[in-house]
Design a protein around this motif. Structure first.
Motif, mmCIF file in Angstrom:
data_model
loop_
_atom_site.group_PDB
_atom_site.id
_atom_site.type_symbol
_atom_site.label_atom_id
_atom_site.label_comp_id
_atom_site.label_asym_id
_atom_site.label_seq_id
_atom_site.Cartn_x
_atom_site.Cartn_y
_atom_site.Cartn_z
ATOM 1 N N ALA A 73 -5.737 -67.171 -76.601
ATOM 2 C CA ALA A 73 -6.981 -67.791 -76.148
ATOM 3 C C ALA A 73 -8.175 -67.352 -76.975
ATOM 4 N N THR A 74 -8.161 -66.093 -77.417
ATOM 5 C CA THR A 74 -9.292 -65.587 -78.210
ATOM 6 C C THR A 74 -8.880 -65.040 -79.564
ATOM 7 N N ASP A 75 -7.695 -64.460 -79.675
ATOM 8 C CA ASP A 75 -7.367 -63.791 -80.945
ATOM 9 C C ASP A 75 -7.113 -64.772 -82.079
ATOM 10 N N ALA A 76 -6.909 -66.048 -81.780
ATOM 11 C CA ALA A 76 -6.702 -67.035 -82.848
ATOM 12 C C ALA A 76 -7.916 -67.158 -83.759
ATOM 13 N N VAL A 77 -9.102 -66.819 -83.236
ATOM 14 C CA VAL A 77 -10.327 -66.906 -84.036
ATOM 15 C C VAL A 77 -11.044 -65.559 -84.125
ATOM 16 N N ASP A 78 -10.340 -64.496 -83.841
ATOM 17 C CA ASP A 78 -10.906 -63.167 -84.049
ATOM 18 C C ASP A 78 -11.011 -62.943 -85.554
ATOM 19 N N PRO A 79 -12.209 -62.673 -86.082
ATOM 20 C CA PRO A 79 -12.381 -62.590 -87.542
ATOM 21 C C PRO A 79 -11.679 -61.412 -88.184
ATOM 22 N N ASP A 80 -11.227 -60.435 -87.379
ATOM 23 C CA ASP A 80 -10.669 -59.215 -87.950
ATOM 24 C C ASP A 80 -9.163 -59.063 -87.737
ATOM 25 N N LEU A 81 -8.513 -60.050 -87.134
ATOM 26 C CA LEU A 81 -7.106 -59.892 -86.769
ATOM 27 C C LEU A 81 -6.273 -61.096 -87.189
ATOM 28 N N ASN A 82 -4.985 -60.853 -87.419
ATOM 29 C CA ASN A 82 -4.012 -61.939 -87.393
ATOM 30 C C ASN A 82 -3.708 -62.242 -85.930
ATOM 31 N N TYR A 83 -3.552 -63.507 -85.610
ATOM 32 C CA TYR A 83 -3.291 -63.837 -84.214
ATOM 33 C C TYR A 83 -1.904 -63.353 -83.792
ATOM 34 N N TYR A 84 -1.754 -63.043 -82.506
ATOM 35 C CA TYR A 84 -0.523 -62.462 -81.995
ATOM 36 C C TYR A 84 0.601 -63.483 -82.013
ATOM 37 N N LYS A 591 -12.255 -82.641 -83.233
ATOM 38 C CA LYS A 591 -12.830 -81.358 -82.819
ATOM 39 C C LYS A 591 -12.376 -80.257 -83.771
ATOM 40 N N ASP A 592 -13.284 -79.345 -84.119
ATOM 41 C CA ASP A 592 -12.900 -78.153 -84.870
ATOM 42 C C ASP A 592 -11.743 -77.453 -84.150
ATOM 43 N N PHE A 593 -10.855 -76.806 -84.924
ATOM 44 C CA PHE A 593 -9.721 -76.136 -84.298
ATOM 45 C C PHE A 593 -9.362 -74.888 -85.090
ATOM 46 N N SER A 594 -8.646 -73.990 -84.451
ATOM 47 C CA SER A 594 -8.297 -72.730 -85.100
ATOM 48 C C SER A 594 -7.095 -72.906 -86.013
ATOM 49 N N THR A 595 -7.063 -72.086 -87.055
ATOM 50 C CA THR A 595 -5.988 -72.138 -88.042
ATOM 51 C C THR A 595 -5.824 -70.769 -88.684
ATOM 52 N N PRO A 596 -4.594 -70.313 -88.880
ATOM 53 C CA PRO A 596 -4.410 -68.989 -89.491
ATOM 54 C C PRO A 596 -4.591 -68.985 -90.995
ATOM 55 N N VAL A 597 -4.691 -70.158 -91.622
ATOM 56 C CA VAL A 597 -4.708 -70.210 -93.089
ATOM 57 C C VAL A 597 -6.121 -70.331 -93.658
ATOM 58 N N ARG A 598 -7.151 -70.189 -92.834
ATOM 59 C CA ARG A 598 -8.533 -70.320 -93.339
ATOM 60 C C ARG A 598 -9.409 -69.156 -92.850
ATOM 61 N N PRO A 599 -9.019 -67.917 -93.181
ATOM 62 C CA PRO A 599 -9.783 -66.757 -92.684
ATOM 63 C C PRO A 599 -11.178 -66.644 -93.268
ATOM 64 N N GLU A 600 -11.449 -67.285 -94.422
ATOM 65 C CA GLU A 600 -12.727 -67.090 -95.102
ATOM 66 C C GLU A 600 -13.712 -68.222 -94.862
ATOM 67 N N ASN A 601 -13.395 -69.125 -93.957
ATOM 68 C CA ASN A 601 -14.327 -70.208 -93.659
ATOM 69 C C ASN A 601 -15.608 -69.662 -93.027
ATOM 70 N N PRO A 602 -16.694 -70.452 -93.052
ATOM 71 C CA PRO A 602 -17.954 -69.981 -92.464
ATOM 72 C C PRO A 602 -17.814 -69.502 -91.014
ATOM 73 N N VAL A 603 -17.005 -70.202 -90.208
ATOM 74 C CA VAL A 603 -16.535 -69.641 -88.947
ATOM 75 C C VAL A 603 -15.091 -69.232 -89.206
ATOM 76 N N PRO A 604 -14.805 -67.942 -89.326
ATOM 77 C CA PRO A 604 -13.472 -67.510 -89.759
ATOM 78 C C PRO A 604 -12.349 -68.068 -88.890
ATOM 79 N N TYR A 605 -11.286 -68.467 -89.552
ATOM 80 C CA TYR A 605 -10.076 -68.996 -88.919
ATOM 81 C C TYR A 605 -10.312 -70.311 -88.173
ATOM 82 N N VAL A 606 -11.304 -71.070 -88.599
ATOM 83 C CA VAL A 606 -11.560 -72.368 -87.960
ATOM 84 C C VAL A 606 -11.590 -73.456 -89.028
ATOM 85 N N ASN A 607 -10.815 -74.506 -88.812
ATOM 86 C CA ASN A 607 -10.925 -75.720 -89.609
ATOM 87 C C ASN A 607 -12.132 -76.472 -89.066
ATOM 88 N N GLN A 608 -13.162 -76.651 -89.898
ATOM 89 C CA GLN A 608 -14.464 -77.118 -89.424
ATOM 90 C C GLN A 608 -14.728 -78.591 -89.755
#
Length: 823
Positions: A73-84, A591-608
């Motif tokens: 629910a939250t770790d998918a877009v945590d800027p400092d972690l790989n999601y669980y 809608k913007d959505f979370s993704t593990p392959v875009r950690p460096e986006n302006p909103v980290p881990y989000v396809n914008q």
């Protein structure tokens, strides 16, 4: 010996599951009174064992949750972690009260990620692989066996302990691939239902409603498939058909043999009310199955509609051309991940329809039946697909899962009139999950899926996106065309589309657009894009999504501003109005959505790329679509999240107004700038663009339509004429935005305090004290680490009736961290 035979029979029954939703009135959502454990346990006994008296042997600790619930629910877009990715457990107590003597007790899973094990007390009763199927577990014998034990009455007060293990661990032999541009979520992230059915029941109903070419009459056939573990050989079915107003137009009763597939009804409906995007007329089929003085009522909706993809031509619905105006949806939302409630789903789909959408591709997996029902109600045509996405082609287990999911998807969602396309895969030309990448084997398997889809449902068509070496296999093909983002410039769009259309029988354009960082705007959105080559292709190629290296492209060299993206979308939409051969297109995504392959986006881990943020906040692009696709009068001045514009004192600045009204007048600081008529081919903003002089400081702009229905929009902003220097410090402001909420805003400024309006540095927030940052939302004001939009950043704080210190840090070394006290 009898006990051994019973145990074997129970185990066999427990491990079998039905791949379809359950149709019955005795169905209860199990939302409350759940405990959750992130991680694994030693064995199933740990989930149900009692704590020793007088001790605290409750390790590991379980957390109360409600369903639906997502591990990520939250770790998918945590800027400092790989999601669980791993196992997680849920447990609750069931209060069983089956109204049917000798009836069955079922658990109806609307979706659980990604591998699931179901236990009654310590007995494994079901397993399932596939995070997006609707499936059913029969727990009858296990419940009866445990209910007969002293343990049930003594420890659990007559209730039944249910434990469920979900697991989203990485597994290359399971679809979708972990190379996919979305999170492979874990958890009970869709609704779970407790269901009671009689000893013989309807498992699913298949309805075929087809109008003739003249649309004057429709053939209607109804078949039933039964769940009959008791091997009942005789039952009575009462079939009732109601028209869209609820009037009964047919009622029949017949005896049926409730084994396998049974024909219940074959009739003709004169002058059927047709289902369409503007008038989604829905009929109702109600079947009452009676046996041994027990009755089950199953209800399904359906619609009459006729569609056709013309070869190298447009799409036809009910005999008329319909330009498919589409978008895409991921099952993903701020704060909950995949665990969206029905209310959130309805809000999202309604917002989509209000944008003018009449088509959606569900990417890249089958989604909740709630979404399909909403598409039926709202008049949104659907491309639904299985999650064979990227990575290549796995072995027998992999391929069996793909076929099983295709069969489940078609069986479960067969009756939805909104669905016109069964999607077989996405980006299947993308290798790297396996050492072998054999195009021939991929083609063979694609053909098997295509044939299976038509065997199960020959009234709809198949499609894939981006796998050129398979484009001749499916009925409808969508190539990769990202004009103006991953390759080329957006004025290449029309020629590129026409060229691709000529290569296939039936063309559709799924996925176009680009990323924009919400709240970032630009006076010159084309800066740094002069080196991009036109006419050199518009497809996405390996590495194009990277922020580094390769040829010049907007995705790497552009500013990711909303100012650029409204112009790109505007161009595509005005061109589509002139492409009389076009079936349609689908913007990627809604809608913007979370993704593990875009950690460096302006909103980290989000396809914008969304036209709304991950919490459904509309971006400026939303209103561009509205101005082309909707009929209800609307008007929107570009820049509602642009508080400070900039330029020279005597410079003329462009003001864009997006509206579907025939005429619009613009006033700047009370002075009329003249009336303009809307003309979709007068780019940009369909002719509603003005060059105006602004005054230094505060400005007020009003746009108002002229005609039968007058609408208006007002925009206020500051015009900055001073020139800023090097970023030197952070300027902060705290604003109350509710009883216990505060908004912390920061602006990067130079030594003179002039805002650095082109700054894109990362800002990171921290907090110590009673309060809590509202973070890990994957939005522009819901991430503790975010790239500045025009030198600004913001986050909300829940004060929680106490005092906190918020830290604000910038990635410029010479700028000191700022601390703010919040009470």
């Amino acid at each position: 010996m009898k006990r051994l035979i019973y145990t074997i029979c129970l185990l066999v029954a427990c491990l079998s599951t039905a791949g379809a939703k359950v149709l019955t009135e005795h169905k209860t959502r199990l939302t409350d009174n759940w405990l959750y454990l992130r991680g694994d346990i030693g064995n199933i006994w740990e989930a149900v064992r009692p704590a020793s008296p007088g001790t605290s042997e409750s390790v590991p600790l379980w957390t109360p949750v409600t369903l639906p619930h997502c591990f990520n629910a939250t770790d998918a877009v945590d800027p400092d972690l790989n999601y669980y990715q791993g196992p997680g457990w849920y447990k609750t107590l069931l209060d069983i009260n089956n109204p049917y003597p000798n009836g069955r007790i079922l658990l109806d899973f609307e979706g659980a990620g990604q591998k699931t094990e179901v236990y009654i007390y310590t007995t494994l009763v079901a397993t399932h692989t596939g995070g997006y199927d609707e499936w059913t577990a029969d727990i009858t014998e296990a419940v009866q066996a445990f209910a007969a034990t002293p343990e049930c009455a003594k420890r659990f007060g007559g209730k039944i302990p249910l434990s469920i293990r979900c697991n989203n661990s990485r597994d290359a032999e399971m679809i979708p691939s972990d190379l996919s541009d979305f999170n492979v979520y874990g958890g009970l992230y869709r609704y779970l239902n407790l269901v009671y059915v009689p000893e013989v029941s309807i498992e699913r109903i298949q309805i075929d409603a087809n109008p003739d070419k003249e649309l004057k009459k429709g053939t209607l056939s109804v078949h039933a498939f039964f769940y009959n573990p008791a091997d009942v050989r005789k039952a009575t079915a009462n079939i009732i058909i109601k028209d869209p107003s609820g009037k009964v137009i047919l009622s029949e009763e017949k005896e049926v043999l409730p084994l396998g597939k049974a024909a219940l009804l074959a009739t003709t409906v004169r002058k059927p009310e047709l289902w369409s995007d503007e008038h989604p007329q829905l009929y109702t089929c109600e079947v009452r199955l009676k046996h041994n003085n027990q009755e089950q009522k199953a209800v399904e909706r359906f619609g009459f509609r006729r569609f056709e993809f013309i070869e190298k031509g447009p799409f036809m619905l009910n005999g008329s051309r319909l330009l498919l105006r589409g978008t895409h949806r991921h099952e993903d939302h701020a704060g909950v991940g995949a665990a969206m409630t029905e209310s959130q789903m309805r809000q999202e789909m309604t917002l989509m329809k209000q944008m003018g959408v009449n088509f959606i591709r569900l990417g890249h997996y089958q989604q909740s039946g709630i979404i399909l029902s909403l598409c039926d109600e709202l008049g949104i045509l659907v491309w639904e697909e299985i999650p064979w996405c990227r990575g290549g082609l796995g072995g027998e287990r992999y391929q069996a899962q793909a076929k099983r999911m295709l069969e489940s998807m078609i069986h479960t969602h067969y009756n939805h009139p909104a669905i016109i396309i069964w999607g077989l895969g996405n980006e299947n030309d993308w290798p790297n999950d396996f050492p072998e990448f054999d195009k021939g084997k991929i083609r063979t398997f694609m053909k098997e899926l295509h044939d299976l889809a038509h065997q199960l449902d020959d009234n709809r068509v198949t499609a894939i996106r981006r796998c050129d070496f398979c484009k001749d296999i499916v009925d409808v093909y969508s190539p990769s065309i990202w004009a103006g983002w991953y390759r080329g410039i957006f004025t290449d769009y029309k020629n590129a589309s026409y060229h691709e259309m000529q290569q296939v029988k039936h063309f559709f354009h799924a996925e176009w657009g680009g990323d924009c960082h919400a709240r970032r705007h630009a006076e010159d959105p084309f800066i740094n894009l002069d080196k991009i080559e036109a006419g050199k292709g518009t497809d996405e190629r390996a590495g194009d999504a990277s922020l580094y290296g390769g040829s010049a492209r907007a995705s790497k060299d552009g500013d990711w501003s909303e100012s650029y993206m409204v112009r790109l979308i505007d161009w595509h939409l005005k061109e589509q109005e002139t492409m009389d051969w076009l079936t349609g297109s689908a913007y990627w995504p809604f809608k913007d959505f979370s993704t593990p392959v875009r950690p460096e986006n302006p909103v980290p881990y989000v396809n914008q790329k969304g036209v709304v943020e991950r919490d459904l906040t509309p971006k400026e692009t939303y209103y561009v679509f509205q101005s082309y696709w909707t009929k209800k009068p609307m008007i929107h001045i570009y820049g509602h999240t642009w508080p400070v514009r900039w330029g020279k004192a005597d410079e003329q600045k462009e003001i864009l107004v997006y509206s579907n009204c025939p005429q619009v007048e613009l006033l700047v600081n009370g002075v009329s700038q003249g009336m303009k008529k809307r003309n979709s081919q007068d780019y940009p903003a369909a002719g509603l663009h003005w060059k105006c002089r602004l005054q230094a400081g505060e400005n007020t702009v009003i746009a108002r339509s002229k005609g039968k229905e007058e609408v208006a929009d007002t925009l206020r902003f500051v015009y900055e004429t001073r020139t800023w220097g090097t970023p030197a410090r952070l300027q902060t402001k705290v604003t109350s935005c509710g009883t216990d909420l505060s908004l912390v805003e920061v602006q990067i400024v130079d030594t003179q305090g002039i805002p650095c309006l082109n700054a894109k540095n990362f800002i990171e927030f921290g907090l110590t004290g009673n309060g809590k940052l509202i973070e890990n939302q994957g939005t522009s004001i819901g991430s503790r680490k975010v790239q500045a939009y025009n030198g600004r950043a913001a986050i909300r704080v829940n004060k929680r009736n106490g005092e906190s210190i918020v830290s604000v840090r910038c990635d410029i070394p010479q700028i000191k961290t700022t601390f703010i006290s919040i009470k």
